[in-house]
Design a protein around this motif. Sequence first.
Motif, short mmCIF file in Angstrom:
data_model
loop_
_atom_site.label_atom_id
_atom_site.label_comp_id
_atom_site.label_asym_id
_atom_site.label_seq_id
_atom_site.Cartn_x
_atom_site.Cartn_y
_atom_site.Cartn_z
N ASP A 70 2.97 41.27 1.61
CA ASP A 70 4.08 41.78 2.42
C ASP A 70 5.16 42.34 1.49
OD1 ASP A 70 5.80 42.24 4.60
OD2 ASP A 70 6.79 40.31 4.23
N GLN B 15 5.07 42.62 12.74
CA GLN B 15 5.61 41.46 12.02
C GLN B 15 4.87 40.15 12.32
OE1 GLN B 15 9.84 40.89 12.48
NE2 GLN B 15 10.08 40.55 10.30
N PRO B 16 4.38 39.96 13.56
CA PRO B 16 3.62 38.72 13.82
C PRO B 16 2.43 38.52 12.88
CG PRO B 16 4.15 39.81 15.90
CD PRO B 16 4.57 40.75 14.80
N ILE C 144 2.56 38.54 9.78
CA ILE C 144 3.00 37.74 8.64
C ILE C 144 2.60 36.27 8.87
CG2 ILE C 144 5.06 36.93 7.38
CD1 ILE C 144 6.16 39.75 7.64
N ASP C 145 2.87 35.78 10.07
CA ASP C 145 2.46 34.40 10.39
C ASP C 145 0.95 34.26 10.47
OD1 ASP C 145 4.92 33.25 10.33
OD2 ASP C 145 5.34 33.61 12.46
N TYR C 146 0.33 35.30 11.00
CA TYR C 146 -1.15 35.28 11.13
C TYR C 146 -1.80 35.05 9.76
CZ TYR C 146 -5.81 37.15 12.43
OH TYR C 146 -7.15 37.34 12.65
N TYR C 147 -1.32 35.80 8.75
CA TYR C 147 -1.93 35.67 7.42
C TYR C 147 -1.40 34.46 6.66
CZ TYR C 147 -4.33 39.98 8.37
OH TYR C 147 -5.15 40.91 8.94
N LYS C 148 -0.18 34.02 7.03
CA LYS C 148 0.34 32.77 6.44
C LYS C 148 -0.59 31.62 6.84
CE LYS C 148 5.05 32.63 6.23
NZ LYS C 148 6.31 32.49 6.98
N GLU C 149 -0.98 31.64 8.10
CA GLU C 149 -1.88 30.58 8.58
C GLU C 149 -3.23 30.62 7.88
OE1 GLU C 149 -1.98 30.73 12.89
OE2 GLU C 149 0.19 30.35 12.87
N ASP D 273 -3.49 31.42 4.89
CA ASP D 273 -3.18 31.09 3.51
C ASP D 273 -3.47 32.22 2.52
OD1 ASP D 273 -1.97 29.18 2.07
OD2 ASP D 273 -3.79 28.11 1.50
N LEU E 62 -1.22 35.03 2.58
CA LEU E 62 0.00 35.85 2.56
C LEU E 62 0.76 35.68 1.24
CD1 LEU E 62 1.88 37.68 4.43
CD2 LEU E 62 3.36 35.68 4.40
N SER F 208 4.40 37.39 -0.55
CA SER F 208 5.52 38.30 -0.29
C SER F 208 6.11 38.79 -1.60
CB SER F 208 6.62 37.57 0.47
OG SER F 208 6.27 37.51 1.81
#
Length: 214
Positions: free
Chosen positions: A112, A180-181, A183-188, A190, A192, A194
């Motif tokens: 990101d 933007q959602p 960002i959370d999708y790929y954070k989950e 693991d 992501l 930035s």
Amino acid sequence: MKIIMLGAPGAGKGTQAKQIADKYSIPHISTGDIFRANLKAGTDLGRKAKEYMDQGLLVPDELTCDLVMDRISQDDCKNGFVLDGFPRTIPQAEALDAALSKIGQKMDYAIDVDVPDENIINRMSGRRACLNCGATYHIVSIPTKVEGVCDRCGSPVVLRDDDQPETVKKRLEVYHAQTQPLIDYYKEQDILKSVDGTQPMENVFHAIVEILGA
Ligand code: AMP
């Protein structure tokens, strides 16, 4: 190495994606470039995409997903690729994951490039693009050698219709609501990472190389 570049329109993800593609010798796949190439070639897809692009809206998933899946199944993507501007919605991300999982693969990184909206609006007004070869410039940070003329092919460079201030505002709204959602999708997942996209371009690239490894 399979990489997704995330970030608002104008965050500089395209410039970074091109450099990543060069450094790691993997294809750079930009859905925006594919739509613009289709428009220039006068295809049906190009005409349909333009209707949405000119209003700052996203081209519908059904026009977008198949063309990306097709592209990443080509031979030159065997060792990886960098996606620039795709996915832009959760259904697109799910379609990508599903296509990769069918062949036992998954994305490695979602990077990101983070830039606040105020900086984006200033940046986009200075952006210039060559309508012939697609090269992009910025009147302050990446000027053409001769004002208004593309360094690569000599055609005029212009402020694209979708970079006009009103369209940029709409694109930012669409980004916050639909992209933007991810960002959370790929954070989950693991994957992501930035990077601060307000730094000079070379520093942004350096930060990305630190993540990906030399
Ligand atoms: P870009 O050059 O990536 O900023 O894309 C320019 C325009 O193409 C966007 O504002 C959208 O209208 C369209 N577009 C590019 N990629 C996608 C995508 N993955 N999904 C939907 N529309 C897209």
